[in-house]
Design a protein around this motif. Structure first.
Motif: not given
Length: 368
Positions: A135, A161, A233, A240
């Motif tokens: 991530y 998140w 990413v 992620i």
């Protein structure tokens, strides 16, 4: 799928390090002594050796190619990291001598491969490595995720998140309200097969799709190859994805919920879960496909693991190809070859039992 009850008894341990040149020499000598082939000396091997497939194997393949080519400079060796699905397709079509694949052949592919080979096919689990959930999230350096949380993120059900599910896994973290961008493989990938198999086994209530090499759901961002996922990413914030742990680089790496603990990916923990997984029943004499048990609750085991295979024919049309495949695989499965891969790719050396099984297949390779 029906499974065997046989459990591997040997421990996947770390082999003693040696130089690539000595490793290749030892493997070649072993091959000449035990082979069903021509028995030619190492210096006489020549011609082409062509493989294609899993990009996850690329770092290990660089080490294997260096060791093999150092001992057999007259063999023109090439490996195209086109992805597991492409590698299997090219092998079945007869375009390559062997395939690298992060997933074993399915029943339809196995039948086609047997037709291409005119008989037995080998599937050797020669590369064992954890798949990291990677991530990139500004301000968050450590991240724990339970299986159901990972499944919810990649299924598109958890979209920010600071979602309560992520917060519950990370009670001491300050999580932003940044949108989550899941990145998945856009090509047919054995890494995807292994990752979706994990989601299906460990979080089946959330992840209802069957394991598949092609990403089964809409949404998210697609990228081709392991390097493509890592690059995508790394280029974003709130992204992620999943990739072979050896190629995670500077990205954040998730600790995955196992039982009541959170476990980081490591070669040792990947080896442990493979050690306790059974073989698939009903395969050929030289087919050692493994059904990985991803439902472990042991903190010593990491369940998101790929077992990457080398797939080829027991009988080739010409002797030179048979000799080259035999010599290459003898090196790959040797202690020195496995240590070279571990040093370059962070993989887990195979167990003595897997080596013995692999050697039985290597010794059987012939031409006719």
């Amino acid at each position: 799928m029906k499974l065997s009850t046989r459990s591997r008894a040997a421990v996947l341990g770390t082999a003693l390090a040696s130089t690539l040149a000595l490793a290749a020499c030892g493997a070649a000598n072993e091959s000449d002594a035990s082979s069903g082939g021509s028995g030619e000396s190492a210096a006489q091997l020549s011609g082409d050796l062509v493989g294609a497939g899993a990009s996850s194997q690329q770092a290990a393949m660089e080490a294997w190619q260096a060791g093999f080519s150092g001992e057999h400079p007259d063999v023109q060796f090439s490996y195209d990291p086109v992805g597991s699905g492409g590698g299997r397709e090219q092998f079945v079509a007869g375009s390559t001598d062997f395939a690298g694949s992060d997933a074993a052949l399915d029943d339809e592919e196995l039948t086609a491969a047997q037709e291409r080979c005119g008989g037995d096919v080998f599937e050797l689990p020669n590369y064992v490595s954890p798949i990291a959930v990677v991530y990139n999230l500004e301000g968050v350096d450590d991240l724990n995720l339970a299986p159901a949380t990972i499944a919810g993120i990649f299924a598109g059900q958890i979209t920010t998140w600071n979602d309560p599910a992520i917060a519950a896994d990370n009670p001491d973290a300050t999580l932003p309200d940044t949108a989550i961008t899941p990145v998945h493989r856009g090509d047919d990938s054995g890494t995807t097969t292994n990752f979706t198999d994990y989601l299906s086994q460990a979080a089946g209530d959330v992840w209802t799709s069957e394991p598949d090499g092609e990403w089964p759901l809409p949404g998210g961002e697609a990228a081709n190859g392991t390097s493509g996922v890592v690059s995508a990413v790394g280029a974003g914030n709130g992204t992620i994805g999943y990739a072979d742990a050896s190629q995670a680089g500077d990205l954040g790496v998730v600790e995955v919920g196992v039982g009541g603990d959170f476990v980081a990916p490591s070669a040792e923990a990947a080896a442990a879960v493979v050690e306790n997984s059974p073989n698939v029943e009903g395969r050929g004499q030289y087919d050692f496909a493994i059904e990985v048990d991803r439902t472990t609750e042991s903190a010593d085991e990491y369940p998101i693991v790929l077992v990457s295979y080398h797939i080829g024919c027991i009988r080739y049309d010409d002797q030179a190809t048979a000799d080259n495949v035999e010599a290459f695989l003898s090196y790959v499965i040797s202690e020195d070859g496995q240590q070279a891969a571990a040093d370059n790719a962070g993989s887990a050396p195979i167990s003595d039992e897997l080596r013995q099984e692999g050697q039985s297949a290597v010794d059987a390779i012939t031409a006719g």
